[in-house]
Design a protein around this motif. Structure first.
Motif, short mmCIF file in Angstrom:
data_model
loop_
_atom_site.label_atom_id
_atom_site.label_comp_id
_atom_site.label_asym_id
_atom_site.label_seq_id
_atom_site.Cartn_x
_atom_site.Cartn_y
_atom_site.Cartn_z
N UNK A 14 0.83 -1.20 0.00
CA UNK A 14 0.00 0.00 0.00
C UNK A 14 0.87 1.26 0.00
N UNK A 15 1.98 1.21 0.72
CA UNK A 15 2.89 2.36 0.73
C UNK A 15 3.44 2.63 -0.66
N UNK A 16 3.79 1.58 -1.38
CA UNK A 16 4.25 1.74 -2.76
C UNK A 16 3.19 2.42 -3.62
N UNK A 17 1.98 1.90 -3.57
CA UNK A 17 0.91 2.42 -4.42
C UNK A 17 0.57 3.87 -4.06
N UNK A 18 0.51 4.16 -2.77
CA UNK A 18 0.15 5.51 -2.36
C UNK A 18 1.27 6.51 -2.66
N UNK A 19 2.51 6.11 -2.45
CA UNK A 19 3.63 7.00 -2.78
C UNK A 19 3.65 7.31 -4.27
N UNK A 20 3.43 6.29 -5.08
CA UNK A 20 3.36 6.50 -6.53
C UNK A 20 2.17 7.37 -6.91
N UNK A 21 1.18 7.46 -6.01
CA UNK A 21 0.00 8.29 -6.25
C UNK A 21 0.06 9.64 -5.56
N UNK A 22 1.25 10.00 -5.04
CA UNK A 22 1.41 11.34 -4.49
C UNK A 22 1.32 11.46 -2.99
N UNK A 23 1.24 10.34 -2.27
CA UNK A 23 1.20 10.39 -0.82
C UNK A 23 2.62 10.37 -0.25
N UNK A 24 2.74 10.79 1.01
CA UNK A 24 3.99 10.71 1.78
C UNK A 24 3.71 9.91 3.04
N UNK A 25 4.78 9.33 3.59
CA UNK A 25 4.63 8.55 4.82
C UNK A 25 5.20 9.31 6.02
N UNK A 26 4.48 9.24 7.15
CA UNK A 26 4.98 9.71 8.43
C UNK A 26 4.57 8.66 9.46
N UNK A 27 5.57 7.93 9.97
CA UNK A 27 5.31 6.80 10.86
C UNK A 27 4.36 5.83 10.15
N UNK A 28 3.23 5.49 10.75
CA UNK A 28 2.32 4.54 10.10
C UNK A 28 1.14 5.23 9.42
N UNK A 29 1.37 6.50 9.02
CA UNK A 29 0.34 7.28 8.33
C UNK A 29 0.83 7.64 6.93
N UNK A 30 -0.03 7.49 5.93
CA UNK A 30 0.23 8.00 4.59
C UNK A 30 -0.72 9.17 4.36
N UNK A 31 -0.19 10.29 3.86
CA UNK A 31 -1.01 11.50 3.72
C UNK A 31 -0.67 12.22 2.42
N UNK A 32 -1.58 13.06 1.99
CA UNK A 32 -1.31 13.96 0.87
C UNK A 32 -2.16 15.22 1.05
N UNK A 33 -1.72 16.35 0.48
CA UNK A 33 -2.49 17.59 0.62
C UNK A 33 -3.88 17.44 -0.03
N UNK A 34 -4.85 18.08 0.61
CA UNK A 34 -6.21 18.13 0.07
C UNK A 34 -6.78 19.52 0.31
N UNK A 35 -5.98 20.53 -0.05
CA UNK A 35 -6.36 21.92 0.21
C UNK A 35 -7.44 22.36 -0.77
N UNK A 36 -8.39 23.13 -0.29
CA UNK A 36 -9.56 23.46 -1.10
C UNK A 36 -9.25 24.45 -2.21
N UNK A 37 -8.38 25.44 -1.95
CA UNK A 37 -8.16 26.47 -2.96
C UNK A 37 -6.73 26.58 -3.44
N UNK A 38 -5.92 25.56 -3.23
CA UNK A 38 -4.49 25.66 -3.57
C UNK A 38 -4.00 24.32 -4.07
N UNK A 39 -3.17 24.35 -5.11
CA UNK A 39 -2.54 23.15 -5.65
C UNK A 39 -1.03 23.35 -5.78
N UNK A 40 -0.45 24.10 -4.82
CA UNK A 40 0.97 24.42 -4.91
C UNK A 40 1.88 23.23 -4.59
N UNK A 41 1.40 22.28 -3.79
CA UNK A 41 2.22 21.12 -3.42
C UNK A 41 2.19 20.08 -4.55
N UNK A 42 3.37 19.75 -5.05
CA UNK A 42 3.48 18.83 -6.18
C UNK A 42 4.47 17.73 -5.84
#
Length: 255
Positions: free
Chosen positions: A42-70
């Motif tokens: 799952x970490x492989x798939x999510x990282x390839x889909x733009x997520x990052x890992x912090x401990x046992x959490x995978x996250x990615x930005x979901x900001x409503x009015x900004x797409x600056x994080x790439x």
């Protein structure tokens, strides 16, 4: 025959908070837990889909009015260091990088605290304790390693375990298509060595030697000066709504 469906990951959305990179902006993140037998996959798939890992959490930005994080990944098999990078590699020719299990040490934590106190005294990690550091390293269900960078002891053989001064550490995930740099820190007083840059170059070389294509650098934030360094390592790809696409600084239409 077991017909029970494999549980799908559950995703959650954080509350809005002040963006640490762009003044006046608010950030939100979507996240899920990386646990169980499928965590590495799952970490492989999510990282390839733009997520990052912090401990046992995978996250990615979901900001409503900004797409600056790439999301950024370097094409390791095509990368050729420029003249400045080659000089930097030579300057650090006395360092030995050793890949180790993800096990924290008091020596690592002392360097970690030195780095935070010098570079990020008011950052979100500034009050981390030795226990917090141990959790950051050990709380993972994926294929994670530490790479320690030490000064080579004079007279030591190439096969000897390095025992010299610890000057840098990288927490790195081993993935099916390369390496993902989760977090790195170093001796902040060794400016001449540019250890942050050197560790990225070392990861590129390691990935190439492994015969894998990508080094994942996390997020480049358009408009954030402190994130600009991530675009130096060419060729690289950025994750766009159309998928991963090659990027060069000449393509940046900011402003």
């Amino acid at each position: 025959m077991n017909t029970q469906a494999t549980p799908s990951p559950q995703f959650y959305l954080t509350a809005p908070a002040a963006c640490p990179y762009l003044p006046g902006e608010m950030e939100r993140k979507v996240f899920t837990h990386l646990v169980g037998q499928r965590a590495t996959e799952m970490n492989d798939l999510l990282t390839q889909g733009g997520f990052r890992r912090s401990q046992n959490i995978a996250y990615r930005p979901a900001c409503e009015g900004c797409r600056a994080c790439v999301s950024v990944r370097i094409l390791a098999n095509e990368f050729v260091p420029n003249r400045t990078m080659r000089k930097l590699i030579a300057v650090n020719g006395d360092l030995v990088g050793t890949m180790l299990p993800a096990q924290p040490s008091t020596e690592q934590f002392a360097l970690f605290r030195r780095y935070l106190d010098d570079r990020h005294p008011r950052g979100g990690m500034s009050d981390m304790s030795a226990l917090d550091y141990a959790i950051m390293v050990e709380d993972t269900h994926v294929n994670t390693r530490l790479i320690e960078y030490r000064k080579r002891v004079p007279g030591a053989g190439l096969g000897d375990q390095p025992k010299g001064e610890l000057v840098g550490v990288a927490l790195t995930d081993l993935m099916s298509d390369g390496l993902s740099m989760v977090y790195s820190f170093f001796n902040p007083k060794l400016d001449r060595r540019s250890l942050g840059t050197f560790m990225i170059l070392d990861h590129i070389a390691r990935t190439h030697q492994m015969g894998l294509p990508h080094v994942y650098l996390g997020y480049w934030v358009r408009g954030s000066a402190k994130m600009h360094y991530k675009t130096r390592y060419q060729p690289q790809e950025h994750l766009t709504p159309r998928g991963w696409e090659r990027y060069s600084e000449a393509d940046d239409s900011e402003g």
